[in-house]
Design a protein around this motif. Structure first.
Motif, short mmCIF file in Angstrom:
data_model
loop_
_atom_site.label_atom_id
_atom_site.label_comp_id
_atom_site.label_asym_id
_atom_site.label_seq_id
_atom_site.Cartn_x
_atom_site.Cartn_y
_atom_site.Cartn_z
N LEU A 75 -2.70 0.35 -7.28
CA LEU A 75 -2.27 1.79 -7.78
C LEU A 75 -2.89 2.42 -9.20
CD1 LEU A 75 -0.66 4.29 -6.46
CD2 LEU A 75 1.26 3.47 -7.72
N GLU A 76 -2.86 1.32 -9.98
CA GLU A 76 -3.26 1.44 -11.15
C GLU A 76 -4.31 1.98 -11.45
OE1 GLU A 76 -3.36 -0.47 -15.14
OE2 GLU A 76 -1.31 -1.46 -14.03
N VAL B 120 -5.52 5.60 -9.59
CA VAL B 120 -5.31 6.79 -10.91
C VAL B 120 -5.88 6.29 -11.92
CG1 VAL B 120 -3.44 7.00 -12.76
CG2 VAL B 120 -3.02 6.45 -10.82
N ARG B 121 -6.74 5.30 -12.18
CA ARG B 121 -7.83 5.39 -13.42
C ARG B 121 -8.52 6.11 -12.51
NH1 ARG B 121 -8.17 -0.27 -13.78
NH2 ARG B 121 -5.66 -0.35 -15.14
N LEU C 215 -9.14 8.08 -10.52
CA LEU C 215 -8.96 9.94 -10.01
C LEU C 215 -9.17 10.15 -11.36
CD1 LEU C 215 -7.54 12.85 -9.25
CD2 LEU C 215 -5.28 11.56 -10.10
N ILE C 216 -8.78 10.06 -12.50
CA ILE C 216 -8.50 10.16 -14.45
C ILE C 216 -10.11 9.53 -14.43
CG2 ILE C 216 -7.71 9.84 -16.82
CD1 ILE C 216 -5.28 9.51 -15.54
N ALA D 11 -2.09 2.87 -1.81
CA ALA D 11 -2.69 3.43 -3.30
C ALA D 11 -4.22 4.12 -2.27
CB ALA D 11 -3.39 2.67 -4.11
N MET E 114 -3.98 8.90 -2.24
CA MET E 114 -4.57 9.71 -2.69
C MET E 114 -5.76 10.35 -2.02
SD MET E 114 -5.40 9.65 -5.64
CE MET E 114 -4.59 8.30 -7.25
N TRP F 2 -2.81 12.84 -0.41
CA TRP F 2 -2.41 13.97 -2.28
C TRP F 2 -3.51 15.03 -1.90
CZ3 TRP F 2 -2.21 12.28 -8.08
CH2 TRP F 2 -1.76 13.52 -8.87
N CYS G 55 -7.97 18.25 -11.09
CA CYS G 55 -7.05 17.09 -12.51
C CYS G 55 -7.92 17.63 -13.73
CB CYS G 55 -7.12 15.66 -11.78
SG CYS G 55 -6.99 14.72 -12.92
N LEU H 128 -3.24 13.19 -15.64
CA LEU H 128 -2.51 12.88 -13.42
C LEU H 128 -1.18 13.58 -13.52
CD1 LEU H 128 -2.27 10.33 -10.91
CD2 LEU H 128 -0.65 9.16 -12.63
N TRP H 129 -0.33 13.93 -14.48
CA TRP H 129 1.23 14.58 -15.09
C TRP H 129 0.90 15.49 -14.48
CZ3 TRP H 129 5.65 15.30 -13.39
CH2 TRP H 129 6.59 16.31 -13.81
#
Ligand code: FAD
Length: 430
Positions: free
Chosen positions: A111-112, A115-116, A118-119, A156, A160, A163, A184, A191-192
């Motif tokens: 999951l981390e 997220v990484r 994505l960013i 994960a 993603m 979403w 994003c 992420l937020w």
């Protein structure tokens, strides 16, 4: 034949904004709208489900959407923030996961990693500049391929993709991952921020129609409803526009209809090959937004699902009869909005005890004046069409949220494009 400085085709936010700005500059403007209402891809219906007002189309805005935010402030339009849900619901192919995160503890690292990814990818470009001019063609791939290229696995990866599909209103095999990474990126690669832009924005207390009306009334341009345009013929002196109900002449035209609709209008000279090609291909936003009124559903449900009919189901308010849910599906035929049993089947993938009492939706994909929901690009369309969609063809100027930069396919993008097009016309006349 009536003659105007500018004829604007379409009374959505792009058309209304362009008309207002041109009126402010002293132009004589006529707006021709096919439907019997203004607002276009936004459509507030004030009395559904026993008096509850619902948005059939565009709904949420965030302060980072500076064009729409400025209009809200300018006219003192009431907006309200969404409530942060106390928890999330995750539906893994219809099985509701009662867990903190959508993955089991042994998959937290994945999951981390997601997220990484994505960013990192969202940080690679500047969303205010054309993406086709930046070195990100490798991201303009189907959502599924992006997830695979990024090495995502397990839930994960599923989360993603779900979403992204929810943001795209498109399937993982058609929607461009780049067009969603842009969300994003536009929220400063947070992420937020992306969570806020996708499910936690502000809504209009009296509906999006309150802002559309304010812009229209301020401009005061002549407006003809129920006047679908059939022909746009340009010559050296001006443009002749034929609609149901008449023929008018203008120095210039602003075209704001969705891209899929261009092919149904007769242009002379004909549309160039690139514009005709995207009109025929259309964009990837071909999903559903369905409202449901349900009992036996948590009042604060906010759920993402994969392998489910809907990719998102969220509670918007509670009435005497039940919870009002907004539901999104990435393809137009996932759920039959006219069949309560089918809507209930799909909602139960998130709330197994749900009893759906009512449902309401507009089939934008089958609406001849939309041919889709919001204008997410198909994978590969950035390179081919990003610049062509907003390029003027002689005296015909192309506007609409699909031509915007940072927030293309949003209400904000529509307003940005209307302003840009009005400025383009004023500059061309100097
Ligand atoms: C289901 C859904 C949910 C959405 N959710 C959000 C959201 O939460 N937040 C957000 O910011 N955005 C959202 N959007 C996107 C947003 O609503 C649009 O990007 C924006 O409203 C588009 O404005 P526009 O003026 O560019 O185009 P439109 O609003 O589509 O306006 C074009 C106008 O042209 C008219 N027209 C078409 N053909 C003709 C013709 N031949 N002659 C004359 N007129 C014609 C149409 O009737 C329409 O009024 C959503 C859209 C949909 C459909």
């Amino acid at each position: 034949m009536d003659r105007y400085d500018v004829v604007v085709i379409g009374a959505g936010f792009a058309g209304l904004t362009a008309a207002r700005d041109l009126r402010e500059a002293g132009k004589d403007v006529l707006v021709l709208e096919a439907r019997d209402r203004i607002g276009g891809s936004t459509w507030y219906q004030p009395d559904v489900f026993d008096g509850v007002g619902l948005e059939m189309g565009g709904t949420w805005i965030v302060p980072q959407q500076t064009h729409v935010w400025a209009e809200v402030q300018r006219y003192g339009i009431a907006v309200e923030d969404s409530e942060l849900p106390a928890r999330m619901t995750w539906s893994d192919r219809g099985q509701v996961l009662d867990t903190l995160l959508p993955v089991p503890p042994q998959e937290y690292e994945q999951l981390e990693h997601a997220v990484r990814a994505l960013i990192t990818d969202a940080s690679r470009f500047d969303p205010t500049r054309p993406l086709s001019e930046q070195d990100v063609a490798d991201l303009d791939v189907p959502i599924r391929q992006w997830a695979e290229n990024a090495g995502l696995t397990g839930n994960a990866k599923e989360l993603m993709m779900s979403w992204f599909c929810g943001c795209a209103n498109a399937s993982e095999d058609t929607g461009s991952a780049l067009d969603i990474l842009r969300w994003c990126s536009s929220m400063d690669s947070s992420l937020w921020g992306m969570v806020q832009a996708s499910v936690l924005g502000f809504t209009f207390v009296d509906g999006t129609a309150s802002l559309a009306r304010a812009i229209r009334d301020d401009g005061g341009a002549e407006l003809r409803l129920s006047s679908p345009v059939r022909k746009v013929e340009s010559d050296d002196e001006g443009v002749t526009v034929t609609c149901d109900g008449g023929v008018v002449r203008a120095d210039r035209v602003v075209m704001t209809t969705p891209v899929g609709v261009w092919q149904d209008i007769e242009f002379s000279p004909a549309l160039p090959a690139d514009k005709l090609a995207i009109s025929r291909e259309n964009h990837a936003g071909q999903g559903q937004k369905i409202w449901a009124l349900a009992r036996n559903v948590p009042e604060d449900i906010s759920g993402f699902g994969w392998g489910t009919s809907f990719d998102y189901v969220g509670a918007m308010k509670t009435t005497d009869r039940g919870v009002v849910l907004v539901c999104f599906a990435p393809e137009h035929d996932r759920v039959d909005a006219d069949d309560l049993a089918d809507v209930q089947r799909a909602v139960r993938e998130f709330a197994p005890e749900a009893e759906v009492l009512d449902a309401h939706s507009h089939a934008w994909v089958h609406d001849e004046y939309s041919k889709g929901t919001w204008a997410t690009f198909r994978a590969g369309q950035f390179a081919k069409y990003e610049l062509c969609v907003g390029r003027a063809e002689g005296r015909v100027h192309f506007s609409g949220s699909h031509t915007a930069r940072r927030w293309r396919a949003f209400i904000d993008g529509a307003i940005e494009s209307g302003k840009r097009t009005a400025a383009e016309i004023l500059a061309a006349e100097q």
